[in-house]
Design a protein around this motif. Structure first.
Motif, PDB file in Angstrom:
ATOM      1  N   UNK A   1       0.835  -1.197   0.000  1.00 17.67           N
ATOM      2  CA  UNK A   1       0.000   0.000   0.000  1.00 17.67           C
ATOM      3  C   UNK A   1       0.874   1.253   0.000  1.00 17.67           C
ATOM      4  N   UNK A   2       0.329   2.284  -0.611  1.00 21.18           N
ATOM      5  CA  UNK A   2       0.951   3.596  -0.576  1.00 21.18           C
ATOM      6  C   UNK A   2       0.192   4.398   0.474  1.00 21.18           C
ATOM      7  N   UNK A   3       0.909   5.193   1.254  1.00 20.96           N
ATOM      8  CA  UNK A   3       0.260   6.036   2.254  1.00 20.96           C
ATOM      9  C   UNK A   3       0.511   7.494   1.919  1.00 20.96           C
ATOM     10  N   UNK A   4      -0.562   8.263   1.996  1.00 25.35           N
ATOM     11  CA  UNK A   4      -0.501   9.710   1.833  1.00 25.35           C
ATOM     12  C   UNK A   4      -0.851  10.285   3.200  1.00 25.35           C
ATOM     13  N   UNK A   5       0.055  11.051   3.769  1.00 33.15           N
ATOM     14  CA  UNK A   5      -0.151  11.634   5.093  1.00 33.15           C
ATOM     15  C   UNK A   5      -0.239  13.145   4.940  1.00 33.15           C
ATOM     16  N   UNK A   6      -1.371  13.715   5.363  1.00 34.26           N
ATOM     17  CA  UNK A   6      -1.608  15.154   5.256  1.00 34.26           C
ATOM     18  C   UNK A   6      -1.606  15.773   6.649  1.00 34.26           C
ATOM     19  N   UNK A   7      -0.794  16.812   6.828  1.00 35.56           N
ATOM     20  CA  UNK A   7      -0.657  17.498   8.102  1.00 35.56           C
ATOM     21  C   UNK A   7      -1.336  18.867   8.019  1.00 35.56           C
ATOM     22  N   UNK A   8      -2.066  19.206   9.053  1.00 28.78           N
ATOM     23  CA  UNK A   8      -2.767  20.485   9.109  1.00 28.78           C
ATOM     24  C   UNK A   8      -1.776  21.646   9.119  1.00 28.78           C
ATOM     25  N   UNK A   9      -2.154  22.746   8.478  1.00 27.53           N
ATOM     26  CA  UNK A   9      -1.378  23.977   8.496  1.00 27.53           C
ATOM     27  C   UNK A   9      -1.638  24.650   9.837  1.00 27.53           C
TER      28      UNK A   9
ATOM     29  N   UNK B   1      -3.223  18.417  13.296  1.00 25.32           N
ATOM     30  CA  UNK B   1      -4.044  17.231  13.080  1.00 25.32           C
ATOM     31  C   UNK B   1      -3.473  16.528  11.854  1.00 25.32           C
ATOM     32  N   UNK B   2      -3.677  15.216  11.770  1.00 23.70           N
ATOM     33  CA  UNK B   2      -3.092  14.426  10.690  1.00 23.70           C
ATOM     34  C   UNK B   2      -4.147  13.473  10.141  1.00 23.70           C
ATOM     35  N   UNK B   3      -4.152  13.326   8.805  1.00 20.60           N
ATOM     36  CA  UNK B   3      -4.998  12.326   8.162  1.00 20.60           C
ATOM     37  C   UNK B   3      -4.103  11.465   7.281  1.00 20.60           C
ATOM     38  N   UNK B   4      -4.240  10.128   7.422  1.00 16.46           N
ATOM     39  CA  UNK B   4      -3.483   9.181   6.593  1.00 16.46           C
ATOM     40  C   UNK B   4      -4.459   8.412   5.711  1.00 16.46           C
ATOM     41  N   UNK B   5      -4.183   8.436   4.404  1.00 17.60           N
ATOM     42  CA  UNK B   5      -4.979   7.681   3.431  1.00 17.60           C
ATOM     43  C   UNK B   5      -4.106   6.532   2.933  1.00 17.60           C
ATOM     44  N   UNK B   6      -4.507   5.294   3.182  1.00 20.22           N
ATOM     45  CA  UNK B   6      -3.783   4.112   2.715  1.00 20.22           C
ATOM     46  C   UNK B   6      -4.463   3.624   1.439  1.00 20.22           C
ATOM     47  N   UNK B   7      -3.719   3.623   0.336  1.00 21.89           N
ATOM     48  CA  UNK B   7      -4.320   3.335  -0.973  1.00 21.89           C
ATOM     49  C   UNK B   7      -3.473   2.336  -1.760  1.00 21.89           C
ATOM     50  N   UNK B   8      -4.097   1.759  -2.794  1.00 19.72           N
ATOM     51  CA  UNK B   8      -3.413   0.802  -3.659  1.00 19.72           C
ATOM     52  C   UNK B   8      -2.638   1.540  -4.751  1.00 19.72           C
TER      53      UNK B   8
END
Length: 168
Positions: A101-109, A117-124
């Motif tokens: 899986x590829x992970x995209x991690x987005x951090x709040x400004x 705050x952090x959101x992680x999207x685990x995708x194919x």
């Protein structure tokens, strides 16, 4: 206290906009089941994300080859209602070899002393490939770029400093 939301696995991932060219707001959005997390991003972040994922997919294809599969159609439209959880400051991407899986991690400004705050999207990989193509299309759908100065051309016209001799 900052929170960390993980969509693992994310069943949907996309980049989209609301508004007319020149007035668009860009969103990164992912879902897992009925949970949809939308984040506000900048146009440049969407472009850099597509470029980074493009390079990552190429690297993964060489390092961890898989059988070529026919592309699968994915609905890349933003899901309503679109309520951004936060504006993204930084984005990181990575790869988990065990889960493929590829992970995209987005951090709040946030401010310098605040915890984001952090959101992680685990995708194919297939989702990444669809996202790359779509993100490039979304970014290109904006205002045309002036060939002389590289600035966007508005629908009402464009003042180009290179055309009138006043570049500085």
């Amino acid at each position: 206290m900052a929170s960390h939301i993980e969509l693992n696995p994310a069943t949907q991932i996309t980049v989209g906009t609301i508004g007319s060219p020149g007035q668009r707001t860009f969103y990164l959005q992912g879902s897992r089941g009925s949970q949809t997390i939308s984040l506000t991003i900048e146009k440049e972040q969407a472009r850099m994300l597509a470029e980074s994922f493009d390079a990552l997919i190429e690297e993964l294809a060489q390092k961890y080859p898989t059988a070529e599969e026919a592309p699968v159609w994915t609905d890349m439209r933003l899901r309503e209602p679109i309520e951004a959880l936060f504006r993204v400051g930084n984005i990181g991407i990575g790869y988990n070899e065990e889960s493929n899986q590829v992970v995209l991690v987005a951090y709040e400004l946030v401010g310098e002393d605040d915890e984001p705050n952090v959101v992680s999207y685990w995708i194919t990989r297939e989702q990444v490939q669809a996202l790359v193509k779509h993100a490039y299309d979304v970014v290109k759908a904006g205002r045309p770029i002036c060939g002389n100065c590289g600035k966007p051309i508005d629908a009402t016209g464009h003042f180009c400093p290179h055309r009138n001799g006043h570049a500085h």
